[in-house]
Design an enzyme around this catalytic site. Structure first.
Site, PDB file in Angstrom:
ATOM      1  N   SER A  22     -21.032  36.212  20.587  1.00 51.07           N
ATOM      2  CA  SER A  22     -20.624  36.896  19.363  1.00 51.07           C
ATOM      3  C   SER A  22     -20.867  38.404  19.403  1.00 51.07           C
ATOM      4  O   SER A  22     -20.003  39.176  18.975  1.00 51.07           O
ATOM      5  CB  SER A  22     -21.327  36.277  18.152  1.00 51.07           C
ATOM      6  OG  SER A  22     -20.909  34.941  17.963  1.00 51.07           O
ATOM      7  N   LYS A  71     -27.792  25.496  11.484  1.00 48.40           N
ATOM      8  CA  LYS A  71     -26.535  25.384  10.726  1.00 48.40           C
ATOM      9  C   LYS A  71     -26.619  24.455   9.511  1.00 48.40           C
ATOM     10  O   LYS A  71     -25.898  24.644   8.543  1.00 48.40           O
ATOM     11  CB  LYS A  71     -25.404  24.914  11.649  1.00 48.40           C
ATOM     12  CG  LYS A  71     -24.943  25.944  12.654  1.00 48.40           C
ATOM     13  CD  LYS A  71     -23.745  25.420  13.427  1.00 48.40           C
ATOM     14  CE  LYS A  71     -23.175  26.480  14.341  1.00 48.40           C
ATOM     15  NZ  LYS A  71     -21.908  26.033  14.959  1.00 48.40           N
ATOM     16  N   ASN A  92     -21.934  28.468   9.377  1.00 45.23           N
ATOM     17  CA  ASN A  92     -22.081  29.345  10.548  1.00 45.23           C
ATOM     18  C   ASN A  92     -21.913  30.823  10.216  1.00 45.23           C
ATOM     19  O   ASN A  92     -22.048  31.666  11.088  1.00 45.23           O
ATOM     20  CB  ASN A  92     -21.104  28.935  11.670  1.00 45.23           C
ATOM     21  CG  ASN A  92     -19.670  29.314  11.384  1.00 45.23           C
ATOM     22  OD1 ASN A  92     -19.306  29.681  10.258  1.00 45.23           O
ATOM     23  ND2 ASN A  92     -18.827  29.227  12.393  1.00 45.23           N
ATOM     24  N   ASP A 107     -15.414  27.662  11.585  1.00 42.36           N
ATOM     25  CA  ASP A 107     -14.908  26.902  12.729  1.00 42.36           C
ATOM     26  C   ASP A 107     -13.586  26.195  12.420  1.00 42.36           C
ATOM     27  O   ASP A 107     -12.704  26.112  13.277  1.00 42.36           O
ATOM     28  CB  ASP A 107     -15.940  25.870  13.195  1.00 42.36           C
ATOM     29  CG  ASP A 107     -17.083  26.493  13.976  1.00 42.36           C
ATOM     30  OD1 ASP A 107     -16.894  27.592  14.525  1.00 42.36           O
ATOM     31  OD2 ASP A 107     -18.171  25.890  14.024  1.00 42.36           O
ATOM     32  N   TYR A 232     -14.452  26.384  26.724  1.00 41.86           N
ATOM     33  CA  TYR A 232     -13.780  27.596  27.224  1.00 41.86           C
ATOM     34  C   TYR A 232     -14.250  28.020  28.612  1.00 41.86           C
ATOM     35  O   TYR A 232     -13.710  28.964  29.190  1.00 41.86           O
ATOM     36  CB  TYR A 232     -13.903  28.766  26.236  1.00 41.86           C
ATOM     37  CG  TYR A 232     -15.301  29.099  25.792  1.00 41.86           C
ATOM     38  CD1 TYR A 232     -16.118  29.915  26.553  1.00 41.86           C
ATOM     39  CD2 TYR A 232     -15.799  28.611  24.597  1.00 41.86           C
ATOM     40  CE1 TYR A 232     -17.404  30.235  26.151  1.00 41.86           C
ATOM     41  CE2 TYR A 232     -17.080  28.925  24.172  1.00 41.86           C
ATOM     42  CZ  TYR A 232     -17.874  29.734  24.953  1.00 41.86           C
ATOM     43  OH  TYR A 232     -19.151  30.040  24.553  1.00 41.86           O
TER      44      TYR A 232
END
Length: 288
Positions: A22, A71, A92, A107, A232
């Site tokens: 992030s 979370k 989040n 998300d 990813y």
């Protein structure tokens, strides 16, 4: 980027937080926009969350992202949460309001962003989701928002699947769409799938040759289907390679990561942010 006494601070909390991507994408966007902000990681141990939140109020933190393990725990400490956060059961993204801290979960919006860009009638799309963990919850919330008529979830453990279904009892709209299946049903589900989503960690680095479904099963997938892997790295995964060989349209988890970050940054900054800059900063960082 020149940091001064006027620089406003955003951040991410978690334990661990060192691995987070992030800061890479958010600081790239902030620099591109020429804004006097900075986004930094804050390692917060489990059990220290309430204390950290008080400290954030004292130092005037503008907002922050949340990763594991906070979370769920953060929810009871917030003044208000969004419908998506309530449905997913996790937050989040948090920002300050006049009445206190508010939270959401970006998300679901991040997951559907690349899907919305496609020319599909989502009210006629049949999605099949592999896995029934936390990532699957965001996918289900997103697909509900898209208007899918039913959502098929496939898992390996019948007890966990039953608990997963029951965990949506607070959201009757979602439970009316959910169809729960054992892994053995995949051979009949995949031919009907217009969208096949992998929310499991199977195929993630370093196990790059693994796929949650094998070649023979993937050959049952329609040529015009969409295969979406939330992983990813590697890019592409074995799952997506098999799907592409079948003629499917493929999407990887990097786009979801970027798009959920876009939604968060736009909440904090109250303006549009450069999506391409965020995407390219991650690709460059990951060597993609």
């Amino acid at each position: 980027m020149q940091i001064t006494g006027k620089t406003k601070v955003l951040g991410i909390i978690g334990d661990p937080v060192e691995h987070s991507l992030s800061p890479v994408m958010h600081n790239a966007a902030i620099a591109n926009l020429g804004l006097d902000y900075i986004y930094v990681p804050f390692p917060v141990k489990q059990g220290n969350l309430a204390e950290a939140l008080t400290g954030f109020g004292v130092v005037n933190l503008q907002g922050f992202s949340i990763t594991i393990p906070h979370k769920q725990e953060i929810i009871s400490l917030l003044t208000e949460i969004s419908d998506d956060a309530a449905n997913i059961g996790a937050v989040n993204t948090v920002w300050r309001t006049k009445s206190g801290w508010k939270g959401t979960n970006t998300d679901a919006a991040g997951f559907i962003a690349p899907l919305k860009a496609m020319n599909r009638d989502w009210t006629k799309v049949t999605p099949v989701i592999l896995g029934n963990g936390g990532a699957a919850r965001a996918v289900i919330a997103g697909l509900t928002n898209l208007g899918c008529p039913e959502i098929h979830v496939v898992g390996r453990n019948p007890d966990k699947l039953a608990r997963f279904y029951e965990s949506w009892s607070h959201a009757p709209k979602i439970t009316s769409l959910l169809k729960i299946h054992n892994w053995d049903n995949l051979s009949s589900l995949i031919p009907a799938a217009d969208l096949l989503v992998n929310t499991t960690p199977v195929g993630m680095s370093p196990n790059i040759d693994a796929s949650p479904i094998d070649k023979s099963l993937m050959q049952k997938l329609k040529q015009n289907a969409i295969a979406y892997d939330l992983i990813y790295t590697p890019n592409p995964t074995q799952f997506l390679k098999l799907a592409k060989a079948q003629g499917a349209t493929t999407l990887d988890g990097l786009e979801m990561l970027v798009q959920q970050g876009v939604v968060a940054l736009e909440i904090w900054l109250q303006q549009q942010v450069p999506v391409n800059v965020m995407r390219n900063s991650l690709k460059e960082y990951l060597g993609l």
